[in-house]
Enzyme design. Structure first.
Site, PDB file in Angstrom:
ATOM      1  CG  HIS A  92       5.623   6.509  12.122  1.00 24.25           C
ATOM      2  ND1 HIS A  92       5.669   7.266  10.618  1.00 24.25           N
ATOM      3  CD2 HIS A  92       4.406   5.838  11.757  1.00 24.25           C
ATOM      4  CE1 HIS A  92       4.722   6.784  10.037  1.00 24.25           C
ATOM      5  NE2 HIS A  92       3.850   5.654  11.112  1.00 24.25           N
ATOM      6  CG  ASP A 171       7.632   0.805   1.618  1.00 24.23           C
ATOM      7  OD1 ASP A 171       6.833   0.247   2.085  1.00 24.23           O
ATOM      8  OD2 ASP A 171       7.058   2.529   1.936  1.00 24.23           O
ATOM      9  NE  ARG A 178       1.144  -3.717   2.415  1.00 21.59           N
ATOM     10  CZ  ARG A 178       2.010  -2.173   3.075  1.00 21.59           C
ATOM     11  NH1 ARG A 178       2.405  -2.005   2.619  1.00 21.59           N
ATOM     12  NH2 ARG A 178       1.358  -2.102   3.770  1.00 21.59           N
ATOM     13  CB  SER A 193       5.380  -0.165   4.358  1.00 23.81           C
ATOM     14  OG  SER A 193       5.648   0.677   4.093  1.00 23.81           O
ATOM     15  CE  LYS A 197       7.374   4.490   4.029  1.00 22.61           C
ATOM     16  NZ  LYS A 197       6.506   3.856   3.342  1.00 22.61           N
TER      17      LYS A 197
HETATM   18  N1  URA Z   1       1.998   3.870   5.388  1.00 22.07           N
HETATM   19  C1  URA Z   1       3.084   2.488   5.422  1.00 22.07           C
HETATM   20  O1  URA Z   1       4.042   4.000   4.839  1.00 22.07           O
HETATM   21  N2  URA Z   1       3.068   2.261   5.153  1.00 22.07           N
HETATM   22  C2  URA Z   1       1.964   0.715   5.296  1.00 22.07           C
HETATM   23  O2  URA Z   1       1.676   0.221   5.064  1.00 22.07           O
HETATM   24  C3  URA Z   1       1.163   1.990   5.790  1.00 22.07           C
HETATM   25  C4  URA Z   1       0.740   3.141   6.270  1.00 22.07           C
END
Ligand code: URA
Length: 461
Positions: A92, A171, A178, A193, A197
């Site tokens: 990531h 999320d 958010r 977050s 995922k």
């Molecule tokens: N990318 C995400 O998936 N979540 C965040 O909070 C910030 C960047």
């Protein structure tokens, strides 16, 4: 009646408002209520603001990550081992300009025997999105069911898709709130977050590429270090072996920033070619892939993994995996037979160096906005992006340029959309008399131990 059903959101809100830490059961209640809609948006929004202002402890962040990961469909940790006899490892990145390492590391690691279930995102702010780039390939489907995702990985070793409605739904709900409530920039909420995922894909290992420098969301090294350490400590506590590399985003990565032109650059590298100004992209991708291969159990050390990744370029196996994956997801690989013939931007302009000297500085966030304004990114959520738009850099930091020499080529949807990117580019690149101080591509590496040390030294979260 489950334990969670006996809790009341109003009590949880008052507790967080007053600065007390929530326990894992209370956090799980919030995540479950966000996922199934049983907690109304006003209460979730209030909780997010309380969490933003009061902060979340390491234990709360761990509990939130796990609860969000488990809020929908997911692959269990044992899934890929039992199904394929392989470890599953993903990468990531926190986002950058010209950051296209996913198209290299996924096939490199898969060619070396690691399963790569990669769940990616779209363009955000000034940064590009992996899914938008892949959709530049005619026919490529980024929205697969989890069963299709599994099939592609079984067949090719890697698959790159977008988040599904079923994956980490907590999320999805919290992120949308958010965005509307000014609670995006919280290290704990960002960490939970992103990881929820990623970890829902049943990973054995995760390599994080945390960017720092002028094109990163977290420009200050201290902030980037903190997020890197937080994510490593949290993912490790959730049972996934994780390392984070702190890497330079003080200039675009590689030479292309846009959609199809980024994929074409990756295919050149997978073919073993060495285009000018793609060296940093090649090196970073081999390093990241080396860590993935190591965490995937196919190399004793990350260095040994690097060498295996190099070999997978040399023998063409990584390119074969990449094309097989594109084909399995409906994409037309024939566009890479002659990328220059496929690439048909609406308008093109070459920006020449306005004076002789050295490229001393590149304001990479500004360059990211320039790329977005060519048509490669979107102004509003949901807009289509132009597959052929973007910027190709002919010089990067440290290059000696003569006045009149090409610095960059802008590809835009229309001639009007060339104007603003060119203006931005002229301000974002500084040419100076002397060469700049070199910057390390990799500033630091965090493992569980070093991440915990850093968090302890800074007094926790
Ligand atoms: N990318 C995400 O998936 N979540 C965040 O909070 C910030 C960047």
């Amino acid at each position: 009646m489950s334990d969670a059903a006996q809790l009341h959101m109003i009590d949880i809100l008052r507790k967080k408002r007053d600065g007390a830490a929530l326990d894992a059961r209370e956090i799980a209640f919030v995540a479950a209520g966000a996922a199934d809609g049983s907690i109304p948006a006003d209460q979730l929004a209030a909780w997010l603001m309380a969490a933003w202002i009061r902060g979340l402890s390491l234990d709360e962040i761990r509990a939130l990550t796990v609860a969000m990961r488990d809020s929908g469909e997911k692959f269990d940790e044992e899934f890929w081992g039992a199904r394929l006899g392989k470890r599953a490892v993903d990468k990531h990145s926190t986002g950058g300009v010209g950051d296209k390492t996913s198209f290299l590391v996924a096939p490199l690691a898969a060619a070396c025997g690691v399963a790569v279930p990669m769940i990616s995102g779209r363009a955000l702010g000034h940064t590009g999105g992996t899914l938008d780039k892949l959709e530049a390939i005619p026919g490529y489907r980024t929205a697969l069911t989890l069963a299709e995702f599994e099939e592609v990985i079984a067949k090719c070793g890697a698959s790159i898709i977008g988040q599904t409605d079923q994956l980490a739904p907590a999320d999805r709900a919290l992120y949308a709130l958010r965005d509307r409530t000014g609670t995006v920039e919280s290290p704990g909420l960002i960490c939970a977050s992103i990881l929820s995922k990623k970890l829902a894909a049943g990973l054995d290992g995760l390599v994080l590429d945390v960017k720092t420098g002028s094109g990163a969301f977290l420009r200050q090294r201290e902030d980037a270090e903190h997020l890197a350490a937080l994510m490593v400590a949290t993912a490790e506590a959730a049972g996934t072996r994780t390392v984070a590399l702190l890497t330079d985003m003080g200039q675009p990565l590689g030479r292309a920033a846009g959609n199809f032109i980024e994929l074409a650059e990756c295919v050149e590298l997978l073919r073993g070619e060495r285009p000018a100004y793609s060296g940093d992209l090649r090196e970073l991708s081999l390093i990241l892939a080396g860590f993935m291969i190591h965490l995937g159990g196919k190399a004793e050390t990350p260095d040994a993994g690097y060498r295996l990744a190099e070999a997978a370029v040399a023998d063409g196996s990584a390119l074969a995996v990449f094309f097989k994956m594109i084909d399995a997801q409906g994409g037309d690989v024939a566009v890479f037979d002659d990328p220059a013939a496929f690439h048909k931007p609406g308008a093109t302009a070459v920006v020449e160096a306005w004076e002789s000297g050295f490229v001393a500085e590149m304001d990479t966030t500004a360059l990211g906005w320039a790329v977005q304004r060519t048509g490669a990114g979107r102004e509003k959520a949901g807009e289509p992006v132009d597959a052929h738009a973007g910027i190709l850099f002919h010089a990067k930091r440290g290059a000696r340029v003569e006045r009149g020499e090409p610095l960059a080529t802008i590809y835009a949807t229309t001639a009007e959309r060339l104007v603003e990117p060119e203006e931005i580019l002229r301000k974002a690149i500084r040419i100076a008399n002397g060469p700049p101080v070199p910057v390390d591509l990799i500033a630091d590496v965090f493992t569980r131990e070093t991440a915990e040390e850093l968090l302890a030294a800074r007094g926790g979260v």
